[in-house]
Motif scaffolding. Structure first.
Motif, PDB file in Angstrom:
ATOM      1  N   ILE A   1       0.828  -1.224   0.000  1.00 34.04           N
ATOM      2  CA  ILE A   1       0.000   0.000   0.000  1.00 34.04           C
ATOM      3  C   ILE A   1       0.854   1.262   0.000  1.00 34.04           C
ATOM      4  CG2 ILE A   1      -0.291  -0.093   2.528  1.00 34.04           C
ATOM      5  CD1 ILE A   1      -3.225   1.042   0.662  1.00 34.04           C
ATOM      6  N   LYS A   2       1.982   1.224   0.706  1.00 29.28           N
ATOM      7  CA  LYS A   2       2.835   2.426   0.736  1.00 29.28           C
ATOM      8  C   LYS A   2       3.353   2.754  -0.666  1.00 29.28           C
ATOM      9  CE  LYS A   2       4.395   1.708   5.475  1.00 29.28           C
ATOM     10  NZ  LYS A   2       5.530   1.471   6.359  1.00 29.28           N
TER      11      LYS A   2
ATOM     12  N   LYS B   1      -7.107  14.510   9.834  1.00 32.56           N
ATOM     13  CA  LYS B   1      -7.237  13.252  10.584  1.00 32.56           C
ATOM     14  C   LYS B   1      -8.476  12.477  10.121  1.00 32.56           C
ATOM     15  CE  LYS B   1      -4.844  14.433  14.898  1.00 32.56           C
ATOM     16  NZ  LYS B   1      -4.963  14.545  16.371  1.00 32.56           N
TER      17      LYS B   1
ATOM     18  N   LEU C   1      -7.738  10.921   6.845  1.00 32.92           N
ATOM     19  CA  LEU C   1      -6.827   9.769   6.952  1.00 32.92           C
ATOM     20  C   LEU C   1      -7.579   8.533   7.439  1.00 32.92           C
ATOM     21  CD1 LEU C   1      -3.736   9.312   6.497  1.00 32.92           C
ATOM     22  CD2 LEU C   1      -3.506   9.408   8.968  1.00 32.92           C
ATOM     23  N   ILE C   2      -8.495   8.727   8.368  1.00 36.14           N
ATOM     24  CA  ILE C   2      -9.299   7.602   8.856  1.00 36.14           C
ATOM     25  C   ILE C   2     -10.174   7.050   7.716  1.00 36.14           C
ATOM     26  CG2 ILE C   2     -11.219   6.982  10.390  1.00 36.14           C
ATOM     27  CD1 ILE C   2      -9.965   8.999  12.439  1.00 36.14           C
TER      28      ILE C   2
ATOM     29  N   PHE D   1      -9.633   7.287   4.531  1.00 33.48           N
ATOM     30  CA  PHE D   1      -8.745   6.641   3.555  1.00 33.48           C
ATOM     31  C   PHE D   1      -8.401   5.225   4.025  1.00 33.48           C
ATOM     32  CE2 PHE D   1      -4.651   5.553   1.759  1.00 33.48           C
ATOM     33  CZ  PHE D   1      -4.720   6.013   0.453  1.00 33.48           C
ATOM     34  N   SER D   2      -8.083   5.094   5.309  1.00 32.50           N
ATOM     35  CA  SER D   2      -7.698   3.791   5.863  1.00 32.50           C
ATOM     36  C   SER D   2      -8.861   2.800   5.779  1.00 32.50           C
ATOM     37  CB  SER D   2      -7.273   3.950   7.319  1.00 32.50           C
ATOM     38  OG  SER D   2      -6.225   4.864   7.399  1.00 32.50           O
TER      39      SER D   2
ATOM     40  N   ILE E   1      -7.192  -0.618   5.976  1.00 32.31           N
ATOM     41  CA  ILE E   1      -5.941  -0.489   6.734  1.00 32.31           C
ATOM     42  C   ILE E   1      -6.262  -0.369   8.222  1.00 32.31           C
ATOM     43  CG2 ILE E   1      -3.906   0.981   7.084  1.00 32.31           C
ATOM     44  CD1 ILE E   1      -4.030  -0.379   4.356  1.00 32.31           C
ATOM     45  N   GLY E   2      -5.385  -0.939   9.042  1.00 30.23           N
ATOM     46  CA  GLY E   2      -5.492  -0.753  10.489  1.00 30.23           C
ATOM     47  C   GLY E   2      -6.546  -1.619  11.149  1.00 30.23           C
TER      48      GLY E   2
ATOM     49  N   MET F   1      -3.636   7.655  15.145  1.00 33.53           N
ATOM     50  CA  MET F   1      -3.014   8.187  13.927  1.00 33.53           C
ATOM     51  C   MET F   1      -1.634   7.560  13.698  1.00 33.53           C
ATOM     52  SD  MET F   1      -5.058  10.226  12.433  1.00 33.53           S
ATOM     53  CE  MET F   1      -6.677   9.845  13.043  1.00 33.53           C
TER      54      MET F   1
ATOM     55  N   LEU G   1      -2.070   4.189  12.134  1.00 35.30           N
ATOM     56  CA  LEU G   1      -2.428   4.284  10.710  1.00 35.30           C
ATOM     57  C   LEU G   1      -1.211   4.682   9.876  1.00 35.30           C
ATOM     58  CD1 LEU G   1      -5.925   6.077  10.768  1.00 35.30           C
ATOM     59  CD2 LEU G   1      -5.439   3.657  10.413  1.00 35.30           C
TER      60      LEU G   1
ATOM     61  N   ASP H   1       1.226   2.080   8.802  1.00 34.40           N
ATOM     62  CA  ASP H   1       0.832   1.298   7.628  1.00 34.40           C
ATOM     63  C   ASP H   1       0.891   2.079   6.323  1.00 34.40           C
ATOM     64  OD1 ASP H   1       0.256  -1.034   9.045  1.00 34.40           O
ATOM     65  OD2 ASP H   1      -1.722  -0.264   9.621  1.00 34.40           O
ATOM     66  N   LEU H   2       0.763   3.420   6.435  1.00 34.06           N
ATOM     67  CA  LEU H   2       0.572   4.226   5.208  1.00 34.06           C
ATOM     68  C   LEU H   2       1.780   5.065   4.795  1.00 34.06           C
ATOM     69  CD1 LEU H   2      -3.030   5.567   5.973  1.00 34.06           C
ATOM     70  CD2 LEU H   2      -2.416   3.699   4.441  1.00 34.06           C
TER      71      LEU H   2
END
Lengths: 416, 57
Positions: free
Chosen positions: A3-4, A402, A405-406, A408-409, A414-415, B49, B52, B55-56
């Motif tokens: 993913i990165k 923030k 980002l949540i 997106f995850s 992700i997470g 955060m 997350l 991972d990103l």
């Protein structure tokens, strides 16, 4: 590819598209003829979506003014009743390829700048920039400027533009950034360069002498005329960077005086919002911070594409308007490199050793560093009925980044 | 027995201070040379955060 790596690749593509943007002014036309998807009585406004009840005083004032200007109401009270009843359809500018300064109101008969991004073929629009009605002033004097724009200045510029077949803006933007503009609250150089081009275009066009003189006077004495063009250019440049899977690059930042909102490439048109922040600014005589409204306007599209406060280090002249020192301004421009994908290959700043402007805000870097985009902006009154009262600097709320980002995850699992 | 630490502290010390300036300020008051390094925990220390971002980014 993990993913990165996917994100890095997607952000490189977003950066490529942002840098490839090639804005050309192709027309000045009534909004009702060019903004897509609108019919009947409508007004578009700045910022993320918001209903009348939650709007700030200045945006309500601007809507009242726009309603009277369209002839849908004769008095502020009549206009307010129509707006309260929901008889005028309200939508955000960004939903219709448009942007507007401060309250940002656009209605069918109001001419807008039409910018085409020649690299991708998309178009974007912005209303005229002035110092009264867009701040919430609905007096007859304030509306006079809108009427002149509709009846004389807009149509005259349209004819002149048709004569020359459009005007490339990238050369003007490049030169203006090297002449001390940051293209948000300081656009004096760009406005002068634009006036030079349009003076010649008008001279080549068959025009009534009174229209020519009036419009010539308008374009040569309006220090911020180019803001409408830089905003529409910013929108036209940013839109092709939307909807790139895995990209964490911001494609729009805007405010409606109640909320600040942003879009992220991979997350399409979803708004991530937080309460609009207070602006740290300087005030015109007779006004203080006590009567100031909160951050407002679509003009942060200029920062979204790396202009405005992102390039304030190259525009020290603006500090007399917004406050701060040249050293602080240089530090702001350097700081923005920490939260962006890279720097622009063409738009360069002499004050920073001809470094390119920081472009491609990455929500991951914002959240990681806690450094949020800086924006320079004008300030409106908290109540309806006032013109511009000041200008200053403001930071985008971290909360929006923030939330994005949540989201997106979650989209990419992700997470968990 | 002379250890690395005692050897280090037997001469003049130059301290590298990460983050909060106040820690370095107290050393400076005692005549110690301090090099300040601007640092903050990732995501301001927000655990959700930080996870997350692992991972990103």
């Amino acid at each position: 590819m993990d993913i990165k790596q996917k994100i890095e690749q997607a952000n490189e593509e977003a950066f490529r598209r942002l840098c490839a943007g090639d804005p050309v002014l192709v027309d000045v036309a009534p909004a009702g003829e060019v903004l897509p998807g609108l019919k009947g009585k409508w007004i578009t406004h700045s910022g993320p979506p918001i209903e009348w009840k939650r709007m700030c005083g200045a945006q309500k004032g601007a809507l009242i003014g726009q309603t009277i200007y369209e002839g849908w109401a004769k008095t502020p009270d009549e206009a307010t009743i129509l707006l309260e009843k929901g008889e005028i359809h309200l939508e955000p500018n960004h939903a219709h390829q448009a942007v507007g300064p401060m309250a940002g109101t656009i209605s069918p008969s109001a001419p807008v700048w039409v910018i085409e991004n020649r690299a991708f073929g998309n178009r974007a629009f912005c209303r005229q920039v002035e110092g009264n009605q867009q701040f919430g002033d609905y007096s007859d004097e304030a509306l006079k400027g809108l009427r002149l724009w509709r009846d004389v200045w807009g149509p005259t510029l349209q004819k002149a533009l048709h004569t020359i077949g459009g005007l490339e803006l990238k050369p003007i933007i490049t030169r203006a950034l090297q002449m001390g503009d940051e293209l948000h609250n300081r656009a004096i150089a760009a406005s002068s360069l634009f006036a030079n081009e349009m003076a010649m275009a008008m001279a080549k066009t068959e025009l009534a002498k009174e229209d020519l003189l009036s419009t010539l006077g308008y374009v040569t004495h309006h220090d911020l005329i180019f803001l409408g063009l830089s905003m529409a250019s910013g929108k036209a440049i940013a839109d092709p960077a939307r909807d790139i899977e895995y990209s964490t690059v911001v494609t729009a930042m805007c405010r409606n005086g109640t909320e600040f909102g942003l879009n992220v490439s991979a997350l399409g048109n979803e708004w991530f919002t937080a309460p609009a922040p207070k602006v740290d600014g300087l005030y015109l005589p007779g006004y203080t911070a006590d009567v100031a409204g909160l951050d407002m306007g679509d003009s942060a599209i200029t920062e979204t594409v790396g202009w405005g406060a992102f390039t304030i280090g190259g525009a020290p002249g603006i500090l007399s308007l917004v406050g701060g020192t040249p050293e602080e301004a240089l530090a702001y421009s350097r700081e923005m490199r920490k939260i962006t994908v890279s720097t622009h290959p063409t738009y360069r700043l002499p004050a920073l050793g001809f470094a390119g402007t920081a472009i491609g805000i990455d929500i991951r870097k914002v959240v990681q560093t806690g450094i949020v985009p800086i924006i320079d902006t004008a300030i409106a009154h908290k109540d309806p009925g006032y013109p511009k009262i000041g200008a200053g600097l403001v930071r985008a709320p971290l909360e929006c980044f923030k939330k994005a980002l949540i989201a997106f995850s979650r989209k990419y699992d992700i997470g968990k | 027995m002379e250890t690395l630490v005692s050897k280090l502290l037997s001469g003049p010390v130059i301290a590298i201070n990460l983050g909060l300036k106040s820690f370095g300020a107290s050393l400076e008051q005692q005549g110690v040379e301090v090099v300040q390094v601007e640092w903050a925990p990732p995501a301001g220390g927000d655990r959700e955060m930080m996870d997350l971002l692992d991972d990103l980014l």
